[in-house]
Scaffold this active site. Structure first.
Site, PDB file in Angstrom:
ATOM      1  N   GLU A 166      99.529 -28.440 -30.097  1.00 57.70           N
ATOM      2  CA  GLU A 166     100.486 -27.728 -30.938  1.00 57.70           C
ATOM      3  C   GLU A 166     101.864 -28.119 -30.402  1.00 57.70           C
ATOM      4  OE1 GLU A 166     103.035 -25.680 -32.204  1.00 57.70           O
ATOM      5  OE2 GLU A 166     102.265 -23.882 -31.225  1.00 57.70           O
ATOM      6  N   CYS A 209     108.429 -22.799 -32.157  1.00 62.98           N
ATOM      7  CA  CYS A 209     107.969 -23.958 -32.932  1.00 62.98           C
ATOM      8  C   CYS A 209     107.999 -23.663 -34.423  1.00 62.98           C
ATOM      9  CB  CYS A 209     106.576 -24.384 -32.473  1.00 62.98           C
ATOM     10  SG  CYS A 209     105.423 -23.030 -32.357  1.00 62.98           S
TER      11      CYS A 209
HETATM   12  P1  NDP Z   1     107.310 -29.710 -22.264  1.00 64.54           P
HETATM   13  O1  NDP Z   1     106.455 -30.247 -23.315  1.00 64.54           O
HETATM   14  O2  NDP Z   1     107.818 -30.658 -21.216  1.00 64.54           O
HETATM   15  O3  NDP Z   1     106.539 -28.506 -21.484  1.00 64.54           O
HETATM   16  C1  NDP Z   1     105.424 -27.820 -22.028  1.00 64.54           C
HETATM   17  C2  NDP Z   1     104.305 -27.782 -20.992  1.00 64.54           C
HETATM   18  O4  NDP Z   1     103.822 -29.111 -20.785  1.00 64.54           O
HETATM   19  C3  NDP Z   1     104.754 -27.291 -19.613  1.00 64.54           C
HETATM   20  O5  NDP Z   1     103.701 -26.594 -19.012  1.00 64.54           O
HETATM   21  C4  NDP Z   1     105.027 -28.585 -18.886  1.00 64.54           C
HETATM   22  O6  NDP Z   1     105.006 -28.449 -17.482  1.00 64.54           O
HETATM   23  C5  NDP Z   1     103.900 -29.438 -19.397  1.00 64.54           C
HETATM   24  N1  NDP Z   1     104.134 -30.877 -19.292  1.00 64.54           N
HETATM   25  C6  NDP Z   1     105.289 -31.553 -19.490  1.00 64.54           C
HETATM   26  N2  NDP Z   1     105.090 -32.877 -19.326  1.00 64.54           N
HETATM   27  C7  NDP Z   1     103.787 -33.050 -19.038  1.00 64.54           C
HETATM   28  C8  NDP Z   1     102.980 -34.180 -18.738  1.00 64.54           C
HETATM   29  N3  NDP Z   1     103.476 -35.418 -18.731  1.00 64.54           N
HETATM   30  N4  NDP Z   1     101.674 -33.987 -18.454  1.00 64.54           N
HETATM   31  C9  NDP Z   1     101.170 -32.739 -18.459  1.00 64.54           C
HETATM   32  N5  NDP Z   1     101.876 -31.631 -18.716  1.00 64.54           N
HETATM   33  C10 NDP Z   1     103.175 -31.775 -19.010  1.00 64.54           C
HETATM   34  O7  NDP Z   1     108.514 -28.961 -22.940  1.00 64.54           O
HETATM   35  P2  NDP Z   1     109.960 -28.575 -22.360  1.00 64.54           P
HETATM   36  O8  NDP Z   1     109.851 -27.275 -21.701  1.00 64.54           O
HETATM   37  O9  NDP Z   1     110.590 -29.638 -21.550  1.00 64.54           O
HETATM   38  O10 NDP Z   1     110.751 -28.467 -23.733  1.00 64.54           O
HETATM   39  C11 NDP Z   1     111.185 -29.662 -24.364  1.00 64.54           C
HETATM   40  C12 NDP Z   1     111.052 -29.574 -25.858  1.00 64.54           C
HETATM   41  O11 NDP Z   1     109.696 -29.397 -26.216  1.00 64.54           O
HETATM   42  C13 NDP Z   1     111.745 -28.388 -26.496  1.00 64.54           C
HETATM   43  O12 NDP Z   1     113.109 -28.608 -26.662  1.00 64.54           O
HETATM   44  C14 NDP Z   1     110.978 -28.282 -27.791  1.00 64.54           C
HETATM   45  O13 NDP Z   1     111.465 -29.240 -28.701  1.00 64.54           O
HETATM   46  C15 NDP Z   1     109.565 -28.638 -27.398  1.00 64.54           C
HETATM   47  N6  NDP Z   1     108.751 -27.436 -27.120  1.00 64.54           N
HETATM   48  C16 NDP Z   1     107.950 -26.976 -28.120  1.00 64.54           C
HETATM   49  C17 NDP Z   1     107.239 -25.813 -27.930  1.00 64.54           C
HETATM   50  C18 NDP Z   1     106.374 -25.269 -29.002  1.00 64.54           C
HETATM   51  O14 NDP Z   1     106.166 -24.044 -29.054  1.00 64.54           O
HETATM   52  N7  NDP Z   1     105.798 -26.115 -29.840  1.00 64.54           N
HETATM   53  C19 NDP Z   1     107.322 -25.032 -26.690  1.00 64.54           C
HETATM   54  C20 NDP Z   1     108.177 -25.630 -25.691  1.00 64.54           C
HETATM   55  C21 NDP Z   1     108.841 -26.780 -25.925  1.00 64.54           C
HETATM   56  P3  NDP Z   1     106.408 -28.377 -16.646  1.00 64.54           P
HETATM   57  O15 NDP Z   1     107.104 -27.159 -17.117  1.00 64.54           O
HETATM   58  O16 NDP Z   1     105.944 -28.302 -15.248  1.00 64.54           O
HETATM   59  O17 NDP Z   1     107.158 -29.635 -16.980  1.00 64.54           O
END
Ligand code: NDP
Length: 454
Positions: free
Chosen positions: A228, A262
Protein backbone atom coordinates in the site's frame (compact mmCIF):
# COMPACT_ATOMS: atom_id res chain seq x y z
CA UNK A 1 17.45 6.92 9.69
CA UNK A 2 18.22 6.92 13.43
CA UNK A 3 15.62 5.30 15.65
CA UNK A 4 14.53 8.28 17.67
CA UNK A 5 11.62 10.26 18.99
CA UNK A 6 11.73 13.92 17.95
CA UNK A 7 8.75 16.10 18.87
CA UNK A 8 7.47 17.53 15.56
CA UNK A 9 5.81 20.47 17.32
CA UNK A 10 9.11 21.70 18.77
CA UNK A 11 11.81 20.00 16.70
CA UNK A 12 13.43 18.74 19.91
CA UNK A 13 15.03 15.32 20.10
CA UNK A 14 13.27 13.60 23.01
CA UNK A 15 14.95 10.22 23.05
CA UNK A 16 17.22 8.02 20.98
CA UNK A 17 16.65 4.26 20.94
CA UNK A 18 19.29 1.62 20.36
CA UNK A 19 18.57 -0.69 17.47
CA UNK A 20 18.35 -4.38 18.36
CA UNK A 21 21.59 -6.24 17.86
CA UNK A 22 21.72 -9.28 15.60
CA UNK A 23 21.31 -11.74 18.47
CA UNK A 24 18.16 -10.03 19.78
CA UNK A 25 16.73 -9.87 16.27
CA UNK A 26 17.47 -13.55 15.64
CA UNK A 27 15.82 -14.47 18.95
CA UNK A 28 12.61 -12.71 17.92
CA UNK A 29 12.57 -14.33 14.50
CA UNK A 30 13.13 -17.76 16.04
CA UNK A 31 10.40 -17.13 18.60
CA UNK A 32 7.94 -16.23 15.82
CA UNK A 33 8.86 -19.38 13.92
CA UNK A 34 8.37 -21.51 17.02
CA UNK A 35 5.08 -19.84 17.92
CA UNK A 36 3.59 -20.26 14.44
CA UNK A 37 2.52 -23.91 14.67
CA UNK A 38 0.89 -23.50 18.07
CA UNK A 39 -0.91 -20.28 17.08
CA UNK A 40 -2.18 -21.95 13.91
CA UNK A 41 -3.58 -24.84 15.97
CA UNK A 42 -5.44 -22.62 18.43
CA UNK A 43 -9.15 -22.41 17.78
CA UNK A 44 -10.39 -19.36 15.96
CA UNK A 45 -12.33 -18.44 19.10
CA UNK A 46 -9.11 -18.39 21.14
CA UNK A 47 -7.35 -16.19 18.60
CA UNK A 48 -10.32 -13.85 18.43
CA UNK A 49 -10.50 -13.56 22.20
CA UNK A 50 -6.98 -12.11 22.09
CA UNK A 51 -8.26 -9.41 19.75
CA UNK A 52 -11.15 -8.66 22.11
CA UNK A 53 -8.71 -8.21 24.99
CA UNK A 54 -6.48 -5.97 22.85
CA UNK A 55 -9.49 -3.83 21.95
CA UNK A 56 -10.38 -3.46 25.63
CA UNK A 57 -6.82 -2.40 26.48
CA UNK A 58 -6.78 0.09 23.61
CA UNK A 59 -9.91 1.71 25.05
CA UNK A 60 -8.54 1.61 28.59
CA UNK A 61 -5.23 3.22 27.56
CA UNK A 62 -6.74 5.52 24.93
CA UNK A 63 -5.67 8.82 26.48
CA UNK A 64 -2.06 7.82 27.07
CA UNK A 65 -1.70 6.19 23.66
CA UNK A 66 -3.21 9.20 21.89
CA UNK A 67 -0.84 11.53 23.74
CA UNK A 68 2.08 9.34 22.67
CA UNK A 69 1.00 9.57 19.02
CA UNK A 70 0.71 13.35 19.30
CA UNK A 71 4.12 13.94 20.81
CA UNK A 72 5.85 11.36 18.63
CA UNK A 73 4.51 12.15 15.14
CA UNK A 74 2.61 15.38 15.70
CA UNK A 75 -1.00 14.39 14.99
CA UNK A 76 -3.79 16.54 16.48
CA UNK A 77 -4.85 15.02 19.80
CA UNK A 78 -8.47 14.58 18.70
CA UNK A 79 -7.36 12.76 15.56
CA UNK A 80 -5.02 10.58 17.65
CA UNK A 81 -7.90 9.59 19.93
CA UNK A 82 -9.97 8.72 16.86
CA UNK A 83 -7.11 6.57 15.61
CA UNK A 84 -6.97 4.54 18.82
CA UNK A 85 -10.76 4.06 18.73
CA UNK A 86 -10.53 2.82 15.17
CA UNK A 87 -7.87 0.28 16.16
CA UNK A 88 -10.21 -1.11 18.82
CA UNK A 89 -12.93 -1.28 16.16
CA UNK A 90 -10.79 -3.26 13.69
CA UNK A 91 -9.83 -5.74 16.41
CA UNK A 92 -13.48 -6.22 17.38
CA UNK A 93 -14.52 -6.37 13.75
CA UNK A 94 -12.23 -9.29 13.00
CA UNK A 95 -13.07 -10.97 16.30
CA UNK A 96 -16.71 -10.91 15.23
CA UNK A 97 -16.38 -11.67 11.53
CA UNK A 98 -13.23 -13.80 11.11
CA UNK A 99 -15.24 -17.03 11.31
CA UNK A 100 -17.45 -15.97 8.40
CA UNK A 101 -14.56 -14.47 6.43
CA UNK A 102 -12.48 -17.65 6.78
CA UNK A 103 -15.32 -20.16 6.46
CA UNK A 104 -14.97 -23.09 4.08
CA UNK A 105 -16.30 -22.35 0.62
CA UNK A 106 -17.95 -25.34 -1.03
CA UNK A 107 -17.42 -25.70 -4.77
CA UNK A 108 -19.23 -28.29 -6.89
CA UNK A 109 -16.84 -30.55 -8.82
CA UNK A 110 -16.33 -34.24 -9.63
CA UNK A 111 -15.65 -34.84 -5.91
CA UNK A 112 -18.23 -35.87 -3.36
CA UNK A 113 -17.13 -32.81 -1.51
CA UNK A 114 -14.73 -30.08 -2.63
CA UNK A 115 -14.04 -26.78 -1.04
CA UNK A 116 -11.60 -23.99 -0.25
CA UNK A 117 -10.29 -24.08 3.33
CA UNK A 118 -8.24 -21.22 4.77
CA UNK A 119 -5.08 -22.29 6.56
CA UNK A 120 -2.57 -19.94 8.26
CA UNK A 121 0.53 -19.00 6.27
CA UNK A 122 3.02 -18.31 9.08
CA UNK A 123 4.70 -15.16 10.40
CA UNK A 124 3.91 -11.96 8.51
CA UNK A 125 6.42 -9.11 8.49
CA UNK A 126 4.63 -5.75 8.70
CA UNK A 127 6.77 -2.81 7.50
CA UNK A 128 4.75 0.18 8.58
CA UNK A 129 4.84 3.98 8.35
CA UNK A 130 4.50 6.70 10.93
CA UNK A 131 1.48 8.61 9.61
CA UNK A 132 -1.10 6.46 11.45
CA UNK A 133 1.32 4.72 13.79
CA UNK A 134 -1.32 2.55 15.47
CA UNK A 135 -3.94 2.20 12.74
CA UNK A 136 -1.53 1.05 10.03
CA UNK A 137 -0.24 -1.67 12.35
CA UNK A 138 -3.65 -2.90 13.52
CA UNK A 139 -5.11 -2.80 10.02
CA UNK A 140 -2.51 -5.41 9.12
CA UNK A 141 -2.11 -7.24 12.43
CA UNK A 142 -5.75 -7.82 13.44
CA UNK A 143 -6.66 -9.95 10.40
CA UNK A 144 -3.25 -11.65 10.31
CA UNK A 145 -3.51 -12.70 13.96
CA UNK A 146 -7.12 -13.84 13.58
CA UNK A 147 -6.10 -15.94 10.57
CA UNK A 148 -3.47 -17.68 12.71
CA UNK A 149 -0.30 -15.89 11.66
CA UNK A 150 2.23 -14.38 14.10
CA UNK A 151 3.17 -10.78 13.26
CA UNK A 152 6.61 -9.15 13.25
CA UNK A 153 6.51 -5.34 13.19
CA UNK A 154 9.25 -3.21 11.61
CA UNK A 155 7.84 0.23 12.35
CA UNK A 156 9.07 3.58 11.03
CA UNK A 157 12.18 4.83 12.82
CA UNK A 158 10.51 8.05 14.01
CA UNK A 159 7.79 6.26 16.04
CA UNK A 160 9.69 3.80 18.28
CA UNK A 161 7.52 4.66 21.29
CA UNK A 162 4.37 3.67 19.39
CA UNK A 163 6.07 0.50 18.11
CA UNK A 164 6.89 -0.57 21.66
CA UNK A 165 3.46 0.45 22.94
CA UNK A 166 1.78 -1.81 20.37
CA UNK A 167 3.98 -4.69 21.49
CA UNK A 168 3.07 -3.92 25.10
CA UNK A 169 -0.64 -4.04 24.28
CA UNK A 170 -0.35 -7.46 22.70
CA UNK A 171 1.80 -8.79 25.54
CA UNK A 172 -0.54 -7.45 28.24
CA UNK A 173 -3.54 -8.88 26.39
CA UNK A 174 -1.94 -12.30 26.71
CA UNK A 175 -0.47 -12.97 23.27
CA UNK A 176 1.69 -16.09 23.61
CA UNK A 177 5.46 -15.63 23.25
CA UNK A 178 6.47 -15.06 19.67
CA UNK A 179 2.97 -14.26 18.39
CA UNK A 180 3.66 -10.55 18.14
CA UNK A 181 7.03 -8.77 18.27
CA UNK A 182 8.38 -5.34 17.44
CA UNK A 183 11.75 -5.36 15.68
CA UNK A 184 13.59 -2.14 16.51
CA UNK A 185 15.84 -2.16 13.45
CA UNK A 186 16.86 0.22 10.68
CA UNK A 187 15.44 -0.13 7.18
CA UNK A 188 18.67 -1.57 5.76
CA UNK A 189 18.22 -4.72 7.89
CA UNK A 190 14.76 -5.51 6.55
CA UNK A 191 16.04 -7.46 3.56
CA UNK A 192 17.80 -9.96 5.85
CA UNK A 193 14.60 -10.33 7.87
CA UNK A 194 12.63 -11.07 4.70
CA UNK A 195 15.21 -13.71 3.77
CA UNK A 196 14.83 -15.46 7.16
CA UNK A 197 12.86 -18.72 6.89
CA UNK A 198 10.53 -17.64 9.72
CA UNK A 199 9.00 -14.91 7.57
CA UNK A 200 6.31 -16.20 5.20
CA UNK A 201 4.85 -12.95 3.84
CA UNK A 202 5.36 -9.19 3.94
CA UNK A 203 2.95 -6.28 4.11
CA UNK A 204 4.33 -2.78 3.52
CA UNK A 205 2.68 0.59 3.72
CA UNK A 206 4.91 3.50 2.77
CA UNK A 207 6.63 5.10 -0.19
CA UNK A 208 6.83 3.49 -3.61
CA UNK A 209 10.63 3.50 -3.29
CA UNK A 210 10.49 1.36 -0.15
CA UNK A 211 7.74 -0.80 -1.68
CA UNK A 212 9.83 -1.60 -4.74
CA UNK A 213 12.83 -2.64 -2.60
CA UNK A 214 10.80 -4.77 -0.22
CA UNK A 215 8.83 -6.41 -3.03
CA UNK A 216 12.07 -7.20 -4.88
CA UNK A 217 13.57 -8.79 -1.77
CA UNK A 218 10.38 -10.75 -1.08
CA UNK A 219 10.21 -11.83 -4.71
CA UNK A 220 13.76 -13.14 -4.54
CA UNK A 221 12.66 -15.37 -1.67
CA UNK A 222 9.23 -16.19 -3.17
CA UNK A 223 7.32 -14.62 -0.32
CA UNK A 224 3.97 -13.02 -0.85
CA UNK A 225 3.61 -9.23 -0.50
CA UNK A 226 0.79 -6.75 -0.07
CA UNK A 227 1.83 -3.18 -0.90
CA UNK A 228 0.00 0.00 0.00
CA UNK A 229 2.15 2.81 -1.33
CA UNK A 230 1.50 6.42 -2.23
CA UNK A 231 -1.72 7.91 -3.48
CA UNK A 232 -2.66 11.09 -5.30
CA UNK A 233 -6.42 10.91 -5.01
CA UNK A 234 -8.60 12.99 -7.29
CA UNK A 235 -11.43 15.01 -5.77
CA UNK A 236 -13.75 15.85 -8.65
CA UNK A 237 -16.32 18.62 -8.27
CA UNK A 238 -19.04 18.38 -10.93
CA UNK A 239 -21.25 21.30 -11.92
CA UNK A 240 -24.22 20.15 -9.80
CA UNK A 241 -22.27 19.50 -6.59
CA UNK A 242 -23.34 20.74 -3.17
CA UNK A 243 -20.45 23.20 -3.01
CA UNK A 244 -20.64 23.95 0.71
CA UNK A 245 -20.34 20.30 1.61
CA UNK A 246 -17.76 19.57 -1.06
CA UNK A 247 -15.52 22.42 0.08
CA UNK A 248 -15.92 21.40 3.72
CA UNK A 249 -14.89 17.82 2.95
CA UNK A 250 -12.11 19.04 0.65
CA UNK A 251 -10.48 20.89 3.54
CA UNK A 252 -10.95 17.99 5.96
CA UNK A 253 -9.66 15.39 3.53
CA UNK A 254 -6.63 17.42 2.43
CA UNK A 255 -5.51 18.92 5.74
CA UNK A 256 -6.25 16.30 8.39
CA UNK A 257 -3.08 14.71 9.74
CA UNK A 258 -1.26 17.72 8.20
CA UNK A 259 -2.02 16.26 4.79
CA UNK A 260 0.02 13.13 5.50
CA UNK A 261 -2.44 10.46 4.49
CA UNK A 262 -2.32 8.16 1.49
CA UNK A 263 -6.07 8.65 0.90
CA UNK A 264 -6.10 12.42 1.38
CA UNK A 265 -7.66 14.28 -1.53
CA UNK A 266 -4.63 15.68 -3.34
CA UNK A 267 -5.74 16.76 -6.81
CA UNK A 268 -8.87 18.93 -6.86
CA UNK A 269 -10.41 18.77 -10.31
CA UNK A 270 -13.13 21.38 -10.58
CA UNK A 271 -15.43 21.98 -13.54
CA UNK A 272 -15.14 25.51 -14.93
CA UNK A 273 -18.86 26.14 -14.35
CA UNK A 274 -18.49 26.01 -10.56
CA UNK A 275 -14.83 26.85 -10.15
CA UNK A 276 -15.26 30.43 -8.88
CA UNK A 277 -17.89 29.45 -6.30
CA UNK A 278 -16.04 26.34 -5.13
CA UNK A 279 -12.70 28.15 -4.88
CA UNK A 280 -14.20 30.91 -2.76
CA UNK A 281 -15.37 28.30 -0.26
CA UNK A 282 -12.13 26.32 -0.43
CA UNK A 283 -10.01 29.44 0.21
CA UNK A 284 -12.18 30.38 3.19
CA UNK A 285 -11.83 26.87 4.63
CA UNK A 286 -8.06 26.89 4.27
CA UNK A 287 -7.75 30.40 5.70
CA UNK A 288 -9.65 29.26 8.78
CA UNK A 289 -7.06 26.55 9.63
CA UNK A 290 -5.16 27.28 12.84
CA UNK A 291 -1.66 25.76 13.00
CA UNK A 292 -0.34 25.20 16.51
CA UNK A 293 0.47 22.76 19.26
CA UNK A 294 -1.25 19.50 18.26
CA UNK A 295 -1.89 18.73 21.94
CA UNK A 296 -4.18 21.79 22.16
CA UNK A 297 -7.75 21.06 21.13
CA UNK A 298 -8.27 24.41 19.41
CA UNK A 299 -5.44 23.67 16.93
CA UNK A 300 -6.71 22.55 13.53
CA UNK A 301 -3.47 22.12 11.56
CA UNK A 302 -0.72 19.89 12.91
CA UNK A 303 3.00 20.06 12.17
CA UNK A 304 4.46 17.64 9.67
CA UNK A 305 6.13 14.58 11.16
CA UNK A 306 9.75 15.21 10.16
CA UNK A 307 11.91 18.10 8.93
CA UNK A 308 13.01 16.19 5.80
CA UNK A 309 9.40 15.49 4.81
CA UNK A 310 8.57 19.20 5.16
CA UNK A 311 11.64 20.18 3.13
CA UNK A 312 10.80 17.69 0.38
CA UNK A 313 7.24 19.04 0.23
CA UNK A 314 8.52 22.62 -0.01
CA UNK A 315 10.79 21.64 -2.91
CA UNK A 316 7.78 20.08 -4.71
CA UNK A 317 5.79 23.29 -4.23
CA UNK A 318 8.64 25.43 -5.54
CA UNK A 319 9.22 23.27 -8.61
CA UNK A 320 5.47 23.34 -9.33
CA UNK A 321 5.48 27.14 -9.11
CA UNK A 322 8.54 27.39 -11.36
CA UNK A 323 6.59 25.32 -13.88
CA UNK A 324 3.63 27.72 -13.78
CA UNK A 325 1.41 26.78 -10.84
CA UNK A 326 -0.12 29.85 -9.20
CA UNK A 327 0.39 30.16 -5.46
CA UNK A 328 -2.85 31.40 -3.90
CA UNK A 329 -1.95 30.79 -0.26
CA UNK A 330 0.93 29.63 1.93
CA UNK A 331 3.88 28.14 0.09
CA UNK A 332 6.54 28.08 2.79
CA UNK A 333 7.53 26.55 6.14
CA UNK A 334 6.03 28.48 9.06
CA UNK A 335 8.44 30.68 10.96
CA UNK A 336 8.19 28.90 14.30
CA UNK A 337 9.87 25.94 16.00
CA UNK A 338 8.84 22.49 14.80
CA UNK A 339 8.09 21.13 11.36
CA UNK A 340 5.12 23.29 10.39
CA UNK A 341 4.24 24.04 6.80
CA UNK A 342 1.80 26.79 5.91
CA UNK A 343 -1.56 25.57 4.61
CA UNK A 344 -1.02 25.98 0.89
CA UNK A 345 -3.20 26.34 -2.18
CA UNK A 346 -1.78 25.91 -5.67
CA UNK A 347 -4.02 26.81 -8.60
CA UNK A 348 -3.81 26.12 -12.35
CA UNK A 349 -1.78 22.99 -11.74
CA UNK A 350 -0.97 21.04 -14.91
CA UNK A 351 1.05 18.03 -16.16
CA UNK A 352 4.80 18.23 -15.69
CA UNK A 353 4.48 19.68 -12.17
CA UNK A 354 5.13 17.58 -9.02
CA UNK A 355 1.74 18.83 -7.76
CA UNK A 356 0.12 17.05 -10.74
CA UNK A 357 2.41 14.06 -11.31
CA UNK A 358 3.58 13.08 -7.82
CA UNK A 359 2.23 12.64 -4.32
CA UNK A 360 2.21 15.78 -2.15
CA UNK A 361 2.34 14.34 1.36
CA UNK A 362 1.57 17.47 3.34
CA UNK A 363 -0.84 20.41 3.68
CA UNK A 364 -0.92 21.50 0.03
CA UNK A 365 -4.07 21.49 -2.13
CA UNK A 366 -3.51 21.41 -5.90
CA UNK A 367 -6.36 22.64 -8.08
CA UNK A 368 -6.61 21.54 -11.71
CA UNK A 369 -9.08 23.14 -14.12
CA UNK A 370 -11.41 20.99 -16.25
CA UNK A 371 -13.84 22.22 -18.91
CA UNK A 372 -16.33 19.39 -18.60
CA UNK A 373 -17.04 15.99 -17.07
CA UNK A 374 -15.10 13.99 -19.67
CA UNK A 375 -12.02 16.14 -19.21
CA UNK A 376 -12.37 15.81 -15.42
CA UNK A 377 -12.41 12.02 -15.76
CA UNK A 378 -9.40 12.04 -18.06
CA UNK A 379 -7.44 14.15 -15.55
CA UNK A 380 -8.59 12.04 -12.58
CA UNK A 381 -7.24 8.95 -14.35
CA UNK A 382 -4.05 10.68 -15.48
CA UNK A 383 -2.05 9.52 -12.47
CA UNK A 384 0.34 6.65 -11.90
CA UNK A 385 -1.22 6.14 -8.47
CA UNK A 386 -4.56 4.36 -8.24
CA UNK A 387 -5.59 4.32 -4.61
CA UNK A 388 -8.78 6.36 -4.15
CA UNK A 389 -10.86 9.13 -5.62
CA UNK A 390 -14.08 10.95 -4.96
CA UNK A 391 -16.69 12.70 -7.07
CA UNK A 392 -19.15 15.32 -5.87
CA UNK A 393 -22.56 15.77 -7.49
CA UNK A 394 -26.19 16.09 -6.36
CA UNK A 395 -27.08 13.28 -8.79
CA UNK A 396 -26.08 9.99 -7.14
CA UNK A 397 -26.58 7.98 -10.36
CA UNK A 398 -24.34 10.38 -12.28
CA UNK A 399 -21.79 10.13 -9.48
CA UNK A 400 -21.83 6.34 -9.49
CA UNK A 401 -21.45 6.19 -13.26
CA UNK A 402 -18.45 8.52 -12.98
CA UNK A 403 -16.96 6.60 -10.03
CA UNK A 404 -17.15 3.30 -11.95
CA UNK A 405 -14.90 4.84 -14.62
CA UNK A 406 -12.29 6.08 -12.12
CA UNK A 407 -9.12 3.99 -12.32
CA UNK A 408 -8.54 3.44 -8.62
CA UNK A 409 -9.16 0.91 -5.87
CA UNK A 410 -11.61 2.96 -3.78
CA UNK A 411 -14.08 5.32 -5.50
CA UNK A 412 -16.42 7.40 -3.34
CA UNK A 413 -19.47 9.46 -4.33
CA UNK A 414 -20.23 12.50 -2.14
CA UNK A 415 -17.96 11.28 0.63
CA UNK A 416 -14.26 11.63 1.41
CA UNK A 417 -12.22 8.50 0.84
CA UNK A 418 -11.76 6.68 4.12
CA UNK A 419 -10.87 3.23 5.32
CA UNK A 420 -13.44 1.06 7.09
CA UNK A 421 -12.84 -2.44 8.48
CA UNK A 422 -15.94 -3.67 6.62
CA UNK A 423 -14.75 -2.55 3.18
CA UNK A 424 -11.71 -3.60 1.13
CA UNK A 425 -8.88 -1.06 1.00
CA UNK A 426 -6.13 -0.91 -1.61
CA UNK A 427 -5.47 0.12 -5.15
CA UNK A 428 -3.82 -0.35 -8.51
CA UNK A 429 -0.85 1.04 -10.43
CA UNK A 430 2.05 2.51 -8.46
CA UNK A 431 -0.09 2.33 -5.34
CA UNK A 432 0.86 -1.33 -5.19
CA UNK A 433 -1.35 -4.39 -5.00
CA UNK A 434 -3.44 -6.54 -2.73
CA UNK A 435 -6.25 -5.52 -0.41
CA UNK A 436 -6.46 -4.85 3.30
CA UNK A 437 -9.47 -4.96 5.63
CA UNK A 438 -12.77 -6.82 5.12
CA UNK A 439 -12.96 -10.42 3.90
CA UNK A 440 -10.47 -9.73 1.12
CA UNK A 441 -7.84 -8.45 3.57
CA UNK A 442 -7.90 -11.47 5.88
CA UNK A 443 -7.65 -13.80 2.87
CA UNK A 444 -4.41 -12.21 1.61
CA UNK A 445 -2.24 -14.01 4.13
CA UNK A 446 -3.76 -17.48 4.24
CA UNK A 447 -3.19 -20.65 2.32
CA UNK A 448 -6.49 -21.01 0.46
CA UNK A 449 -6.27 -24.75 0.35
CA UNK A 450 -8.23 -26.80 -2.17
CA UNK A 451 -9.76 -29.80 -0.42
CA UNK A 452 -11.06 -32.62 -2.65
CA UNK A 453 -12.80 -35.66 -1.19
CA UNK A 454 -13.88 -38.54 -3.46
P1 NDP B 1 9.22 5.16 3.76
O1 NDP B 1 8.57 4.39 2.70
O2 NDP B 1 10.70 5.37 3.67
O3 NDP B 1 8.92 4.47 5.20
C1 NDP B 1 7.86 3.56 5.42
C2 NDP B 1 8.40 2.32 6.13
O4 NDP B 1 9.28 1.62 5.24
C3 NDP B 1 9.25 2.63 7.37
O5 NDP B 1 9.06 1.62 8.31
C4 NDP B 1 10.65 2.61 6.81
O6 NDP B 1 11.63 2.41 7.80
C5 NDP B 1 10.55 1.45 5.86
N1 NDP B 1 11.56 1.46 4.80
C6 NDP B 1 12.06 2.52 4.12
N2 NDP B 1 12.96 2.11 3.20
C7 NDP B 1 13.02 0.77 3.28
C8 NDP B 1 13.78 -0.23 2.61
N3 NDP B 1 14.64 0.07 1.64
N4 NDP B 1 13.61 -1.52 2.97
C9 NDP B 1 12.74 -1.83 3.95
N5 NDP B 1 12.01 -0.94 4.63
C10 NDP B 1 12.14 0.35 4.30
O7 NDP B 1 8.49 6.54 3.88
P2 NDP B 1 8.98 7.93 4.51
O8 NDP B 1 8.67 7.92 5.94
O9 NDP B 1 10.38 8.28 4.18
O10 NDP B 1 8.03 8.92 3.71
C11 NDP B 1 8.37 9.26 2.38
C12 NDP B 1 7.15 9.35 1.51
O11 NDP B 1 6.49 8.10 1.45
C13 NDP B 1 6.07 10.30 2.01
O12 NDP B 1 6.36 11.62 1.70
C14 NDP B 1 4.86 9.74 1.30
O13 NDP B 1 4.85 10.21 -0.03
C15 NDP B 1 5.10 8.25 1.30
N6 NDP B 1 4.41 7.59 2.43
C16 NDP B 1 3.20 7.02 2.18
C17 NDP B 1 2.49 6.46 3.22
C18 NDP B 1 1.16 5.85 2.99
O14 NDP B 1 0.33 5.83 3.91
N7 NDP B 1 0.92 5.28 1.81
C19 NDP B 1 2.97 6.48 4.60
C20 NDP B 1 4.28 7.09 4.75
C21 NDP B 1 4.94 7.61 3.69
P3 NDP B 1 12.51 3.67 8.35
O15 NDP B 1 11.55 4.60 8.98
O16 NDP B 1 13.44 3.03 9.30
O17 NDP B 1 13.18 4.27 7.15
Amino acid sequence: MPIAHTNPATGELVRRFDAMDDAALAARLDAAQQAAADWAERTLAERCSLLIRVAALLRERRDDLARLVTIEMGKLIGEAEGEIDKCAWVCEHYAEHAAAYLADEAIASDATRSLIACRPLGPVLAVMPWNFPFWQVFRCAAPALAAGNPVLLKHASNVPGCALAVEGLLRDAGAPDGVFATLLIEADRVEAVIAHPAVRAVSLTGSDAAGRKVAAAAGAHLKKTVLELGGSDAFVVLDDADLDRAADMAVTSRFMNAGQSCIAAKRFIVLDAVEADFMERLRAGIEALRPGDPAHRETTLAPMARADLRDDLHAQVQVSMDAGAVLAMGGQPLDRPGFFYAPTLLEHVSPGMPAYDDELFGPVAAVIDAADEEEALRIANDSRFGLGGSVWTRDAARGEAFARRMQCGCAFVNGMVKSDPRLPFGGIGDLGYGRELSRLGIREFVNQQTLWVA
